[in-house]
Design a protein around this motif. Structure first.
Motif, PDB file in Angstrom:
ATOM      1  N   CYS A  62       0.847  -1.196   0.000  1.00 22.50           N
ATOM      2  CA  CYS A  62       0.000   0.000   0.000  1.00 22.50           C
ATOM      3  C   CYS A  62       0.878   1.241   0.000  1.00 22.50           C
ATOM      4  O   CYS A  62       1.995   1.229   0.531  1.00 22.50           O
ATOM      5  CB  CYS A  62      -0.929  -0.001   1.204  1.00 22.50           C
ATOM      6  N   PHE A  63       0.360   2.309  -0.599  1.00 22.63           N
ATOM      7  CA  PHE A  63       1.152   3.529  -0.780  1.00 22.63           C
ATOM      8  C   PHE A  63       0.212   4.722  -0.765  1.00 22.63           C
ATOM      9  O   PHE A  63      -0.905   4.649  -1.284  1.00 22.63           O
ATOM     10  CB  PHE A  63       1.911   3.446  -2.113  1.00 22.63           C
ATOM     11  N   VAL A  64       0.644   5.817  -0.168  1.00 20.09           N
ATOM     12  CA  VAL A  64      -0.140   7.058  -0.172  1.00 20.09           C
ATOM     13  C   VAL A  64       0.520   8.047  -1.115  1.00 20.09           C
ATOM     14  O   VAL A  64       1.711   8.359  -0.982  1.00 20.09           O
ATOM     15  CB  VAL A  64      -0.258   7.666   1.245  1.00 20.09           C
ATOM     16  N   LEU A  65      -0.257   8.539  -2.072  1.00 19.48           N
ATOM     17  CA  LEU A  65       0.253   9.454  -3.096  1.00 19.48           C
ATOM     18  C   LEU A  65      -0.290  10.862  -2.846  1.00 19.48           C
ATOM     19  O   LEU A  65      -1.502  11.049  -2.698  1.00 19.48           O
ATOM     20  CB  LEU A  65      -0.187   8.976  -4.484  1.00 19.48           C
ATOM     21  N   ASP A  66       0.591  11.869  -2.812  1.00 15.03           N
ATOM     22  CA  ASP A  66       0.124  13.248  -2.693  1.00 15.03           C
ATOM     23  C   ASP A  66       1.232  14.207  -3.104  1.00 15.03           C
ATOM     24  O   ASP A  66       2.389  13.817  -3.278  1.00 15.03           O
ATOM     25  CB  ASP A  66      -0.365  13.567  -1.272  1.00 15.03           C
ATOM     26  N   GLN A  73       6.602  10.139  -8.014  1.00 11.73           N
ATOM     27  CA  GLN A  73       6.348   9.123  -6.992  1.00 11.73           C
ATOM     28  C   GLN A  73       5.696   7.883  -7.598  1.00 11.73           C
ATOM     29  O   GLN A  73       6.089   6.745  -7.317  1.00 11.73           O
ATOM     30  CB  GLN A  73       5.435   9.688  -5.901  1.00 11.73           C
ATOM     31  N   LEU A  74       4.713   8.129  -8.426  1.00  9.95           N
ATOM     32  CA  LEU A  74       3.941   7.025  -8.984  1.00  9.95           C
ATOM     33  C   LEU A  74       4.757   6.173  -9.953  1.00  9.95           C
ATOM     34  O   LEU A  74       4.515   4.966 -10.101  1.00  9.95           O
ATOM     35  CB  LEU A  74       2.700   7.575  -9.687  1.00  9.95           C
ATOM     36  N   ALA A  75       5.737   6.784 -10.602  1.00  7.39           N
ATOM     37  CA  ALA A  75       6.578   6.045 -11.542  1.00  7.39           C
ATOM     38  C   ALA A  75       7.349   4.918 -10.857  1.00  7.39           C
ATOM     39  O   ALA A  75       7.754   3.945 -11.507  1.00  7.39           O
ATOM     40  CB  ALA A  75       7.550   7.002 -12.233  1.00  7.39           C
ATOM     41  N   ALA A  76       7.531   5.042  -9.548  1.00  6.15           N
ATOM     42  CA  ALA A  76       8.289   4.036  -8.803  1.00  6.15           C
ATOM     43  C   ALA A  76       7.394   3.023  -8.104  1.00  6.15           C
ATOM     44  O   ALA A  76       7.890   2.151  -7.382  1.00  6.15           O
ATOM     45  CB  ALA A  76       9.180   4.732  -7.773  1.00  6.15           C
ATOM     46  N   VAL A  77       6.074   3.118  -8.317  1.00  9.93           N
ATOM     47  CA  VAL A  77       5.124   2.242  -7.626  1.00  9.93           C
ATOM     48  C   VAL A  77       4.512   1.264  -8.628  1.00  9.93           C
ATOM     49  O   VAL A  77       4.046   1.666  -9.692  1.00  9.93           O
ATOM     50  CB  VAL A  77       4.018   3.062  -6.952  1.00  9.93           C
ATOM     51  N   SER A  78       4.520  -0.003  -8.264  1.00  8.43           N
ATOM     52  CA  SER A  78       3.973  -1.023  -9.155  1.00  8.43           C
ATOM     53  C   SER A  78       3.282  -2.108  -8.353  1.00  8.43           C
ATOM     54  O   SER A  78       3.683  -2.428  -7.232  1.00  8.43           O
ATOM     55  CB  SER A  78       5.098  -1.643  -9.996  1.00  8.43           C
ATOM     56  N   ASN A  79       2.210  -2.658  -8.924  1.00  8.50           N
ATOM     57  CA  ASN A  79       1.503  -3.792  -8.321  1.00  8.50           C
ATOM     58  C   ASN A  79       1.109  -3.494  -6.869  1.00  8.50           C
ATOM     59  O   ASN A  79       1.265  -4.330  -5.984  1.00  8.50           O
ATOM     60  CB  ASN A  79       2.359  -5.050  -8.395  1.00  8.50           C
ATOM     61  N   SER A  80       0.608  -2.287  -6.646  1.00  9.59           N
ATOM     62  CA  SER A  80       0.292  -1.830  -5.297  1.00  9.59           C
ATOM     63  C   SER A  80      -1.097  -1.196  -5.255  1.00  9.59           C
ATOM     64  O   SER A  80      -1.695  -0.900  -6.287  1.00  9.59           O
ATOM     65  CB  SER A  80       1.328  -0.797  -4.831  1.00  9.59           C
ATOM     66  N   ILE A  81      -1.585  -0.995  -4.040  1.00 18.22           N
ATOM     67  CA  ILE A  81      -2.830  -0.256  -3.831  1.00 18.22           C
ATOM     68  C   ILE A  81      -2.453   1.158  -3.394  1.00 18.22           C
ATOM     69  O   ILE A  81      -1.813   1.347  -2.359  1.00 18.22           O
ATOM     70  CB  ILE A  81      -3.715  -0.926  -2.777  1.00 18.22           C
ATOM     71  N   VAL A  82      -2.826   2.134  -4.211  1.00 19.99           N
ATOM     72  CA  VAL A  82      -2.423   3.521  -4.002  1.00 19.99           C
ATOM     73  C   VAL A  82      -3.600   4.316  -3.442  1.00 19.99           C
ATOM     74  O   VAL A  82      -4.668   4.372  -4.051  1.00 19.99           O
ATOM     75  CB  VAL A  82      -1.940   4.160  -5.322  1.00 19.99           C
ATOM     76  N   ILE A  94      -6.726  15.369 -16.800  1.00 21.26           N
ATOM     77  CA  ILE A  94      -6.603  14.361 -17.856  1.00 21.26           C
ATOM     78  C   ILE A  94      -5.231  13.709 -17.794  1.00 21.26           C
ATOM     79  O   ILE A  94      -5.081  12.514 -18.060  1.00 21.26           O
ATOM     80  CB  ILE A  94      -6.849  14.998 -19.232  1.00 21.26           C
ATOM     81  N   GLU A  95      -4.220  14.491 -17.406  1.00 20.15           N
ATOM     82  CA  GLU A  95      -2.861  13.960 -17.302  1.00 20.15           C
ATOM     83  C   GLU A  95      -2.812  12.803 -16.300  1.00 20.15           C
ATOM     84  O   GLU A  95      -2.202  11.759 -16.574  1.00 20.15           O
ATOM     85  CB  GLU A  95      -1.894  15.062 -16.875  1.00 20.15           C
ATOM     86  N   PHE A  96      -3.447  12.964 -15.168  1.00 19.34           N
ATOM     87  CA  PHE A  96      -3.475  11.900 -14.167  1.00 19.34           C
ATOM     88  C   PHE A  96      -4.217  10.678 -14.697  1.00 19.34           C
ATOM     89  O   PHE A  96      -3.754   9.538 -14.547  1.00 19.34           O
ATOM     90  CB  PHE A  96      -4.144  12.408 -12.889  1.00 19.34           C
ATOM     91  N   SER A  97      -5.350  10.906 -15.329  1.00 17.40           N
ATOM     92  CA  SER A  97      -6.140   9.803 -15.866  1.00 17.40           C
ATOM     93  C   SER A  97      -5.337   8.991 -16.878  1.00 17.40           C
ATOM     94  O   SER A  97      -5.308   7.757 -16.834  1.00 17.40           O
ATOM     95  CB  SER A  97      -7.412  10.337 -16.524  1.00 17.40           C
ATOM     96  N   LYS A  98      -4.667   9.678 -17.781  1.00 15.53           N
ATOM     97  CA  LYS A  98      -3.869   8.986 -18.791  1.00 15.53           C
ATOM     98  C   LYS A  98      -2.689   8.255 -18.166  1.00 15.53           C
ATOM     99  O   LYS A  98      -2.352   7.132 -18.570  1.00 15.53           O
ATOM    100  CB  LYS A  98      -3.367   9.986 -19.834  1.00 15.53           C
ATOM    101  N   PHE A  99      -2.076   8.872 -17.178  1.00 19.22           N
ATOM    102  CA  PHE A  99      -0.882   8.280 -16.566  1.00 19.22           C
ATOM    103  C   PHE A  99      -1.214   6.978 -15.848  1.00 19.22           C
ATOM    104  O   PHE A  99      -0.514   5.976 -16.012  1.00 19.22           O
ATOM    105  CB  PHE A  99      -0.245   9.268 -15.590  1.00 19.22           C
ATOM    106  N   ILE A 100      -2.278   6.975 -15.045  1.00 20.34           N
ATOM    107  CA  ILE A 100      -2.553   5.769 -14.257  1.00 20.34           C
ATOM    108  C   ILE A 100      -3.065   4.621 -15.121  1.00 20.34           C
ATOM    109  O   ILE A 100      -3.000   3.453 -14.712  1.00 20.34           O
ATOM    110  CB  ILE A 100      -3.535   6.048 -13.102  1.00 20.34           C
ATOM    111  N   GLN A 101      -3.524   4.931 -16.330  1.00 20.82           N
ATOM    112  CA  GLN A 101      -3.964   3.862 -17.223  1.00 20.82           C
ATOM    113  C   GLN A 101      -2.793   3.056 -17.774  1.00 20.82           C
ATOM    114  O   GLN A 101      -2.996   1.990 -18.353  1.00 20.82           O
ATOM    115  CB  GLN A 101      -4.800   4.440 -18.367  1.00 20.82           C
TER     116      GLN A 101
END
Length: 321
Positions: A62-66, A73-82, A94-101
């Protein structure tokens, strides 16, 4: 990432115990309902693994993003619950939406606002209900269809007008059904147009059919609008493709298991919305057969009496023929 994942986070005084089922989970509610407390507890457990006052149990990290460096930060997180608390404006972009996809994480987002850039399910919007000293997630929009009050389901619905959110195969199917029954059927070319239509039309018995898998951002304002309009009903299948698969028209040995536990089969990085998954499955299972399915143009076999009947039988309480 795929599957369902249980999260248990607790201190001596508080405990949250809930299951994440999809790649996007929304937590809503007024102030002082425990939303930020939950995120703070996750943060404490993650940042202070030794001697922490918070216990966190989950089969995934698990990870908290802010903050403004969310992308780095998110580029270093994988297979986790954010987990993301409200107040982080980037969740609206839209940038966030595209990135997390492009990631393989699940996301739990605390927000009192709708997020139209994200395709999240009406079934994965939660509030936090406190019982004694324990807190748990409780679904707000957990019904398969939504008609401003459960009592309406005791009687059949006979609409004068049927609305769909797009003009693809689902619309073509319902248009054919409506034509046979002399019911008006319109495509509104986008889920955001549904609110405007309903807000400007009165005295019609209207049935709205939308993909529940991606209608979450519109759910609050639409249900608030129609709360006292008993002539309007909303039907929320996961998608038209899901409805076809559920009807039994397609024969496949894996289909029952997939429909019973779709989360076990849907890889979030490949299919950001469950609607995409069911479309891909239907196309794959019917290719090179008389049932060959395409999203844009409906195969005429789906408009034969036998197939239409099988699909319509899966829609309870709603009479279109």
């Amino acid at each position: 990432m795929k599957g369902t994942h249980r999260v248990v986070v607790s201190t001596k005084r508080l405990k949250y115990d809930f299951v994440i089922r999809r790649n996007i989970t929304i937590i809503q509610g007024n102030s002082a309902t425990g939303k930020t407390t939950l995120v703070d507890m996750i943060r404490e457990a993650v940042n202070n693994t030794s001697g922490a006052s918070v216990d966190l149990v989950c089969d995934k990290k698990c990870f908290v993003l802010d903050g403004t460096l969310w992308k780095e930060q998110l580029a270093a997180v994988s297979n986790s619950i954010v987990f993301i608390d409200e107040g982080n404006e980037f969740i609206k972009t839209i940038e966030f939406s595209k990135f997390i996809q492009t990631t393989d994480n699940y996301y739990v987002i605390v927000t009192r606002e709708s997020l139209p850039t994200l395709p999240y399910s009406v079934e994965e919007i939660y509030g936090i209900k406190t019982s004694g000293k324990y807190g748990k997630l409780e679904q707000k929009f957990n019904e398969f269809y939504r008609i401003y009050g459960s009592d309406i389901y005791k009687e059949s619905i006979h609409p004068d007008t049927v609305l769909t959110e797009d003009s693809n195969s689902g619309y073509q199917f319902f248009k054919s059904i409506c034509n046979d029954s002399h019911i008006k059927c319109e495509s509104l070319n986008g889920k955001s147009n549904i609110f405007q239509y309903l807000n400007s039309n009165d005295n019609e018995n209207i049935l709205v059919i939308v993909d529940g898998a991606a209608f979450g951002s519109e759910m609050h304002r639409v249900t608030e609008l129609i709360r006292d309009k008993k002539e309007i009903a909303i039907y929320l299948p996961e998608s038209f493709e899901w409805l076809v698969l559920l009807s039994g028209v397609v024969k496949n040995s894996m289909l029952y298991s997939i429909l019973e536990r779709p989360a076990d089969y849907i890889e979030s990085k490949e299919c950001f919305s469950w609607e995409r998954f069911f479309t891909a499955i239907l196309i794959d299972m019917t290719k090179d057969s008389y049932l060959a399915y395409t999203k844009k143009n409906l195969n005429s076999v789906y408009l034969t009496d036998t197939v239409k009947k099988s699909i319509l039988e899966r829609i309870k309480y709603i009479k279109l023929n």
